[in-house]
Design a protein around this motif. Structure first.
Motif, PDB file in Angstrom:
ATOM      1  N   ASN A  96     -13.154  18.552  21.386  1.00  0.00           N
ATOM      2  CA  ASN A  96     -13.264  17.098  21.248  1.00  0.00           C
ATOM      3  C   ASN A  96     -14.705  16.599  21.236  1.00  0.00           C
ATOM      4  OD1 ASN A  96     -11.628  14.897  20.646  1.00  0.00           O
ATOM      5  ND2 ASN A  96     -11.799  14.092  22.722  1.00  0.00           N
ATOM      6  N   GLN A  97     -15.642  17.480  20.925  1.00  0.00           N
ATOM      7  CA  GLN A  97     -17.053  17.110  20.866  1.00  0.00           C
ATOM      8  C   GLN A  97     -17.384  16.562  19.474  1.00  0.00           C
ATOM      9  OE1 GLN A  97     -19.589  20.440  21.703  1.00  0.00           O
ATOM     10  NE2 GLN A  97     -21.164  19.127  22.566  1.00  0.00           N
ATOM     11  N   PRO A  98     -17.987  15.372  19.372  1.00  0.00           N
ATOM     12  CA  PRO A  98     -18.363  14.843  18.055  1.00  0.00           C
ATOM     13  C   PRO A  98     -19.358  15.766  17.359  1.00  0.00           C
ATOM     14  CG  PRO A  98     -18.502  13.135  19.749  1.00  0.00           C
ATOM     15  CD  PRO A  98     -18.305  14.446  20.452  1.00  0.00           C
ATOM     16  N   ALA A  99     -19.048  16.129  16.110  1.00  0.00           N
ATOM     17  CA  ALA A  99     -19.905  17.059  15.373  1.00  0.00           C
ATOM     18  C   ALA A  99     -20.406  16.486  14.051  1.00  0.00           C
ATOM     19  CB  ALA A  99     -19.153  18.364  15.120  1.00  0.00           C
ATOM     20  N   ALA A 100     -19.742  15.474  13.532  1.00  0.00           N
ATOM     21  CA  ALA A 100     -20.170  14.838  12.285  1.00  0.00           C
ATOM     22  C   ALA A 100     -19.645  13.416  12.250  1.00  0.00           C
ATOM     23  CB  ALA A 100     -19.656  15.622  11.080  1.00  0.00           C
ATOM     24  N   THR A 101     -20.374  12.561  11.545  1.00  0.00           N
ATOM     25  CA  THR A 101     -19.906  11.198  11.330  1.00  0.00           C
ATOM     26  C   THR A 101     -19.937  10.914   9.836  1.00  0.00           C
ATOM     27  OG1 THR A 101     -22.133  10.322  11.685  1.00  0.00           O
ATOM     28  CG2 THR A 101     -20.641  10.298  13.569  1.00  0.00           C
ATOM     29  N   PHE A 102     -18.958  10.175   9.398  1.00  0.00           N
ATOM     30  CA  PHE A 102     -18.838   9.809   7.990  1.00  0.00           C
ATOM     31  C   PHE A 102     -18.711   8.298   7.917  1.00  0.00           C
ATOM     32  CE2 PHE A 102     -15.976   8.507   4.581  1.00  0.00           C
ATOM     33  CZ  PHE A 102     -16.628   9.012   3.461  1.00  0.00           C
ATOM     34  N   HIS A 103     -19.416   7.705   6.967  1.00  0.00           N
ATOM     35  CA  HIS A 103     -19.315   6.274   6.702  1.00  0.00           C
ATOM     36  C   HIS A 103     -19.008   6.123   5.219  1.00  0.00           C
ATOM     37  CE1 HIS A 103     -20.944   5.490  10.664  1.00  0.00           C
ATOM     38  NE2 HIS A 103     -21.888   6.372  10.388  1.00  0.00           N
ATOM     39  N   GLY A 104     -17.900   5.448   4.922  1.00  0.00           N
ATOM     40  CA  GLY A 104     -17.513   5.262   3.531  1.00  0.00           C
ATOM     41  C   GLY A 104     -17.055   3.848   3.253  1.00  0.00           C
ATOM     42  N   VAL A 105     -17.135   3.477   1.997  1.00  0.00           N
ATOM     43  CA  VAL A 105     -16.616   2.196   1.540  1.00  0.00           C
ATOM     44  C   VAL A 105     -15.534   2.504   0.516  1.00  0.00           C
ATOM     45  CG1 VAL A 105     -17.135   0.021   0.355  1.00  0.00           C
ATOM     46  CG2 VAL A 105     -18.817   1.026   1.934  1.00  0.00           C
ATOM     47  N   TYR A 106     -14.366   1.892   0.716  1.00  0.00           N
ATOM     48  CA  TYR A 106     -13.201   2.120  -0.131  1.00  0.00           C
ATOM     49  C   TYR A 106     -12.775   0.805  -0.771  1.00  0.00           C
ATOM     50  CZ  TYR A 106     -12.924   6.540   2.350  1.00  0.00           C
ATOM     51  OH  TYR A 106     -13.210   7.775   2.872  1.00  0.00           O
ATOM     52  N   VAL A 107     -12.205   0.911  -1.955  1.00  0.00           N
ATOM     53  CA  VAL A 107     -11.668  -0.246  -2.654  1.00  0.00           C
ATOM     54  C   VAL A 107     -10.169  -0.029  -2.826  1.00  0.00           C
ATOM     55  CG1 VAL A 107     -11.699  -1.581  -4.802  1.00  0.00           C
ATOM     56  CG2 VAL A 107     -13.842  -0.647  -3.866  1.00  0.00           C
ATOM     57  N   ALA A 108      -9.391  -1.051  -2.477  1.00  0.00           N
ATOM     58  CA  ALA A 108      -7.938  -1.011  -2.661  1.00  0.00           C
ATOM     59  C   ALA A 108      -7.564  -2.059  -3.698  1.00  0.00           C
ATOM     60  CB  ALA A 108      -7.217  -1.305  -1.347  1.00  0.00           C
ATOM     61  N   VAL A 109      -6.731  -1.646  -4.656  1.00  0.00           N
ATOM     62  CA  VAL A 109      -6.240  -2.550  -5.697  1.00  0.00           C
ATOM     63  C   VAL A 109      -4.727  -2.552  -5.625  1.00  0.00           C
ATOM     64  CG1 VAL A 109      -6.129  -2.997  -8.178  1.00  0.00           C
ATOM     65  CG2 VAL A 109      -8.218  -2.043  -7.168  1.00  0.00           C
ATOM     66  N   ARG A 110      -4.143  -3.750  -5.569  1.00  0.00           N
ATOM     67  CA  ARG A 110      -2.684  -3.886  -5.527  1.00  0.00           C
ATOM     68  C   ARG A 110      -2.123  -3.554  -6.906  1.00  0.00           C
ATOM     69  NH1 ARG A 110      -2.111  -8.891  -3.268  1.00  0.00           N
ATOM     70  NH2 ARG A 110      -2.207  -9.871  -5.295  1.00  0.00           N
ATOM     71  N   LEU A 111      -1.069  -2.748  -6.935  1.00  0.00           N
ATOM     72  CA  LEU A 111      -0.446  -2.324  -8.187  1.00  0.00           C
ATOM     73  C   LEU A 111       0.867  -3.060  -8.418  1.00  0.00           C
ATOM     74  CD1 LEU A 111      -0.962   1.529  -7.885  1.00  0.00           C
ATOM     75  CD2 LEU A 111      -2.325  -0.099  -9.206  1.00  0.00           C
ATOM     76  N   ASN A 112       0.848  -4.172  -9.101  1.00  0.00           N
ATOM     77  CA  ASN A 112       2.049  -4.886  -9.536  1.00  0.00           C
ATOM     78  C   ASN A 112       3.098  -5.104  -8.456  1.00  0.00           C
ATOM     79  OD1 ASN A 112       0.970  -4.985 -12.149  1.00  0.00           O
ATOM     80  ND2 ASN A 112       1.812  -2.973 -12.606  1.00  0.00           N
ATOM     81  N   GLN A 113       2.699  -5.215  -7.222  1.00  0.00           N
ATOM     82  CA  GLN A 113       3.635  -5.483  -6.135  1.00  0.00           C
ATOM     83  C   GLN A 113       2.984  -6.475  -5.182  1.00  0.00           C
ATOM     84  OE1 GLN A 113       4.956  -2.009  -4.057  1.00  0.00           O
ATOM     85  NE2 GLN A 113       5.427  -0.895  -5.909  1.00  0.00           N
ATOM     86  N   PRO A 114       3.777  -7.239  -4.490  1.00  0.00           N
ATOM     87  CA  PRO A 114       3.182  -8.107  -3.471  1.00  0.00           C
ATOM     88  C   PRO A 114       2.574  -7.252  -2.370  1.00  0.00           C
ATOM     89  CG  PRO A 114       5.580  -8.223  -3.372  1.00  0.00           C
ATOM     90  CD  PRO A 114       5.217  -7.390  -4.573  1.00  0.00           C
ATOM     91  N   PRO A 115       1.537  -7.742  -1.718  1.00  0.00           N
ATOM     92  CA  PRO A 115       0.895  -6.938  -0.659  1.00  0.00           C
ATOM     93  C   PRO A 115       1.826  -6.735   0.520  1.00  0.00           C
ATOM     94  CG  PRO A 115       0.052  -9.172  -0.620  1.00  0.00           C
ATOM     95  CD  PRO A 115       0.940  -9.053  -1.854  1.00  0.00           C
ATOM     96  N   ALA A 116       1.669  -5.617   1.167  1.00  0.00           N
ATOM     97  CA  ALA A 116       2.441  -5.315   2.376  1.00  0.00           C
ATOM     98  C   ALA A 116       1.430  -4.918   3.441  1.00  0.00           C
ATOM     99  CB  ALA A 116       3.436  -4.204   2.105  1.00  0.00           C
ATOM    100  N   ALA A 164      -6.760   5.866   5.933  1.00  0.00           N
ATOM    101  CA  ALA A 164      -6.809   4.677   6.786  1.00  0.00           C
ATOM    102  C   ALA A 164      -6.710   3.404   5.954  1.00  0.00           C
ATOM    103  CB  ALA A 164      -8.093   4.673   7.610  1.00  0.00           C
ATOM    104  N   VAL A 165      -7.408   3.356   4.829  1.00  0.00           N
ATOM    105  CA  VAL A 165      -7.354   2.156   3.982  1.00  0.00           C
ATOM    106  C   VAL A 165      -5.971   2.029   3.355  1.00  0.00           C
ATOM    107  CG1 VAL A 165      -8.341   0.982   1.970  1.00  0.00           C
ATOM    108  CG2 VAL A 165      -9.841   2.150   3.624  1.00  0.00           C
ATOM    109  N   ASN A 166      -5.359   3.136   2.977  1.00  0.00           N
ATOM    110  CA  ASN A 166      -3.991   3.096   2.459  1.00  0.00           C
ATOM    111  C   ASN A 166      -3.019   2.569   3.501  1.00  0.00           C
ATOM    112  OD1 ASN A 166      -3.175   4.288  -0.337  1.00  0.00           O
ATOM    113  ND2 ASN A 166      -4.941   5.495   0.331  1.00  0.00           N
ATOM    114  N   VAL A 167      -3.179   2.975   4.745  1.00  0.00           N
ATOM    115  CA  VAL A 167      -2.298   2.511   5.820  1.00  0.00           C
ATOM    116  C   VAL A 167      -2.454   1.001   5.999  1.00  0.00           C
ATOM    117  CG1 VAL A 167      -1.872   2.619   8.314  1.00  0.00           C
ATOM    118  CG2 VAL A 167      -2.142   4.734   6.997  1.00  0.00           C
ATOM    119  N   VAL A 168      -3.679   0.498   5.950  1.00  0.00           N
ATOM    120  CA  VAL A 168      -3.916  -0.940   6.092  1.00  0.00           C
ATOM    121  C   VAL A 168      -3.342  -1.706   4.901  1.00  0.00           C
ATOM    122  CG1 VAL A 168      -5.703  -2.725   6.117  1.00  0.00           C
ATOM    123  CG2 VAL A 168      -5.954  -0.713   7.564  1.00  0.00           C
ATOM    124  N   ALA A 169      -3.582  -1.217   3.685  1.00  0.00           N
ATOM    125  CA  ALA A 169      -3.147  -1.929   2.480  1.00  0.00           C
ATOM    126  C   ALA A 169      -1.643  -1.845   2.281  1.00  0.00           C
ATOM    127  CB  ALA A 169      -3.870  -1.376   1.258  1.00  0.00           C
TER     128      ALA A 169
END
Length: 159
Positions: free
Chosen positions: A131-151, A65-70
């Motif tokens: 479709n019954q909720p069985a687990a929840t995950f909460h995470g924090v991710y860091v995205a770093v741009r690699l020598n390219q303009p952001p998209a 998900a973070v990759n898709v956003v970044a």
């Protein structure tokens, strides 16, 4: 299978051999997608889904998900994460990323554009085949741009 799902399926199973072993699959389009894992290959000795497989699927869903956003040209890593197991799973299971908090997403995009690095909290719900909720995950991710303009997809911003 959509082009979006084909791209990510290939990227996930070649980049993470454990996902190939788990037979993780990507379904959907960029606007609405999820990851799936078959029960039989991800079960434990109690005849329920292995907690490590559940947690891995959710962690990778958040990472994706973070990759898709970044967008292209980002290196994304997890900073922290925790999984809460609510119900045992005895079926195939899926991971669904919940929409990020709008203010958090806006702050991530501002920092990523301005400094080439951003941090985003992501929540993922793992569901049973019914479709019954069985687990929840909460995470924090860091995205770093690699020598390219952001998209940043969907933001309309470019550098």
């Amino acid at each position: 299978m959509s082009i979006f799902a084909q791209y990510w399926q290939r990227r996930l199973v070649t980049g993470f051999p454990v996902l190939a072993a788990m037979q993780v699959s990507v379904a959907g389009e960029q606007a609405a997608w999820h990851l799936a894992a078959p029960f039989e290959l991800n079960r434990n000795d109690h005849a329920t889904a292995f907690g490590g497989s559940i947690s891995t699927l959710a962690t990778i869903a958040g990472w994706m998900a973070v990759n898709v956003v970044a967008g292209e040209g980002a290196d994304v890593v997890i900073q922290s994460g925790a999984t809460d197991f609510v119900l045992p799973i005895a079926s195939d299971f899926t991971a669904h990323v919940l929409p990020p908090v709008a203010d958090d997403l806006a702050a991530f995009e501002r920092m990523y554009v301005r400094r080439g690095k951003g941090r985003l909290a992501v929540s993922v719900e793992v569901r049973t085949a019914s479709n019954q909720p069985a687990a929840t995950f909460h995470g924090v991710y860091v995205a770093v741009r690699l020598n390219q303009p952001p998209a940043l997809r969907g933001s309309g911003q470019t550098d």
